[in-house]
Write a protein that holds these residues in place. Structure first.
Motif, short mmCIF file in Angstrom:
data_model
loop_
_atom_site.label_atom_id
_atom_site.label_comp_id
_atom_site.label_asym_id
_atom_site.label_seq_id
_atom_site.Cartn_x
_atom_site.Cartn_y
_atom_site.Cartn_z
N ALA A 115 0.81 -1.21 0.00
CA ALA A 115 0.00 0.00 0.00
C ALA A 115 0.86 1.27 0.00
N PHE A 116 2.13 1.13 0.26
CA PHE A 116 3.02 2.29 0.28
C PHE A 116 3.53 2.57 -1.12
N GLU A 117 3.94 3.82 -1.35
CA GLU A 117 4.46 4.19 -2.67
C GLU A 117 5.77 3.51 -2.99
N SER A 118 6.59 3.27 -1.96
CA SER A 118 7.87 2.59 -2.18
C SER A 118 8.23 1.81 -0.92
N VAL A 119 9.22 0.95 -1.07
CA VAL A 119 9.71 0.18 0.08
C VAL A 119 10.31 1.12 1.12
N ASP A 120 11.01 2.16 0.66
CA ASP A 120 11.60 3.13 1.59
C ASP A 120 10.53 3.82 2.42
N ASP A 121 9.41 4.20 1.79
CA ASP A 121 8.30 4.81 2.53
C ASP A 121 7.76 3.84 3.58
N ALA A 122 7.62 2.58 3.21
CA ALA A 122 7.11 1.58 4.14
C ALA A 122 8.05 1.41 5.33
N ALA A 158 4.89 2.63 19.26
CA ALA A 158 4.09 1.52 19.78
C ALA A 158 4.94 0.25 19.85
N PRO A 159 5.98 0.24 20.68
CA PRO A 159 6.89 -0.91 20.72
C PRO A 159 6.25 -2.19 21.27
N GLU A 160 5.15 -2.05 21.99
CA GLU A 160 4.53 -3.23 22.59
C GLU A 160 3.72 -4.05 21.58
N LEU A 161 3.36 -3.45 20.44
CA LEU A 161 2.57 -4.17 19.43
C LEU A 161 3.43 -5.15 18.65
N ILE A 162 2.87 -6.30 18.38
CA ILE A 162 3.50 -7.27 17.50
C ILE A 162 3.13 -6.87 16.08
N VAL A 163 4.14 -6.58 15.27
CA VAL A 163 3.91 -6.09 13.91
C VAL A 163 4.27 -7.18 12.90
N VAL A 164 3.31 -7.46 12.02
CA VAL A 164 3.52 -8.43 10.96
C VAL A 164 3.31 -7.70 9.63
N ALA A 165 4.32 -7.74 8.77
CA ALA A 165 4.24 -7.11 7.46
C ALA A 165 3.75 -8.14 6.44
N PHE A 166 2.99 -7.66 5.46
CA PHE A 166 2.45 -8.50 4.40
C PHE A 166 2.80 -7.88 3.05
N SER A 167 3.00 -8.74 2.04
CA SER A 167 3.26 -8.22 0.70
C SER A 167 3.09 -9.34 -0.33
N GLU A 168 2.64 -8.94 -1.51
CA GLU A 168 2.59 -9.87 -2.63
C GLU A 168 3.93 -9.91 -3.35
N ALA A 169 4.75 -8.87 -3.14
CA ALA A 169 6.00 -8.72 -3.90
C ALA A 169 7.16 -9.55 -3.36
N ILE A 170 7.03 -10.09 -2.17
CA ILE A 170 8.13 -10.88 -1.62
C ILE A 170 8.06 -12.31 -2.13
N SER A 171 9.20 -13.00 -2.11
CA SER A 171 9.24 -14.36 -2.67
C SER A 171 8.69 -15.40 -1.71
N GLY A 172 8.69 -15.11 -0.42
CA GLY A 172 8.19 -16.08 0.56
C GLY A 172 8.15 -15.48 1.94
N ASP A 173 7.62 -16.22 2.89
CA ASP A 173 7.55 -15.77 4.27
C ASP A 173 8.95 -15.60 4.84
N ASP A 174 9.11 -14.61 5.71
CA ASP A 174 10.40 -14.35 6.34
C ASP A 174 10.19 -14.21 7.84
#
Length: 186
Positions: A115-122, A133-149
């Protein structure tokens, strides 16, 4: 005169072998194999129950997802036991005053990097979000990546990265790993 060859019976069973003891050993082997299968099945059921119950109180903020991905992700979250979700735009993620309001009540943030204009923006937005918000567990999602990391090298921006579209088992595994990574780095 040549010696006459006679057939000789060779038994491959060890000395002292008898049919009753062989049958008992066979039964023991079958019983042990059955017990092992039952043990593995029960362990899988217990693990599944622990994972399902572990996501019961999860409250997820979904940021930047398209309508189709949003519906699919919510359905997958319900299938693993999460009950509460809310959505926000990428613009809301960037606004620091909204971040402090958003983090209350949420345990996880799912951010669609596409949803971001570029990877740098993201990356910039996620670094700012994590600092507020350091206490939140953050999970990133993307169609552009080759697999789960699931590596910890992205800890400054997220706890795990999952490829879209997502399946319920991959989401479950990703969340378990994200929680472990978050506990290790925060």
């Amino acid at each position: 005169m040549q010696a006459k060859l006679e057939p000789v019976h060779v038994d491959s069973r060890p000395l002292g072998w008898n049919a009753a003891s062989a049958q008992g050993a066979g039964r023991r082997s079958a019983w042990l194999a059955s017990a092992m299968l039952d043990s593995e099945r029960l362990e899988a059921v217990a693990t599944e129950k622990l994972l399902y119950d572990g996501f019961e109180g999860m409250c997820v903020l979904l940021v930047g997802f398209s309508h189709a991905d949003l519906c699919d992700t919510r359905q997958k979250l319900r299938s693993i036991g999460a009950t509460a979700t809310a959505t926000a735009s990428v613009a809301a993620l960037r606004q620091r005053e909204d971040v402090s309001d958003m983090r209350h009540g949420f345990t996880h943030a799912f951010v669609n990097l596409d949803a971001f204009e570029s990877v740098d923006d993201a990356v910039d937005a996620l670094i700012a979000f994590r600092s507020n918000a350091p206490e939140l567990i953050v999970v990133a999602f993307s169609e552009a990546i080759s697999g789960d990391d699931f590596g910890k090298e992205r800890a400054r921006i997220c706890d795990a990265t999952l490829r879209l579209p997502i399946s319920a088992p991959r989401l479950r595994n990703g969340l378990v790993t994200a929680e472990m990574n978050h506990a290790d780095t925060h």
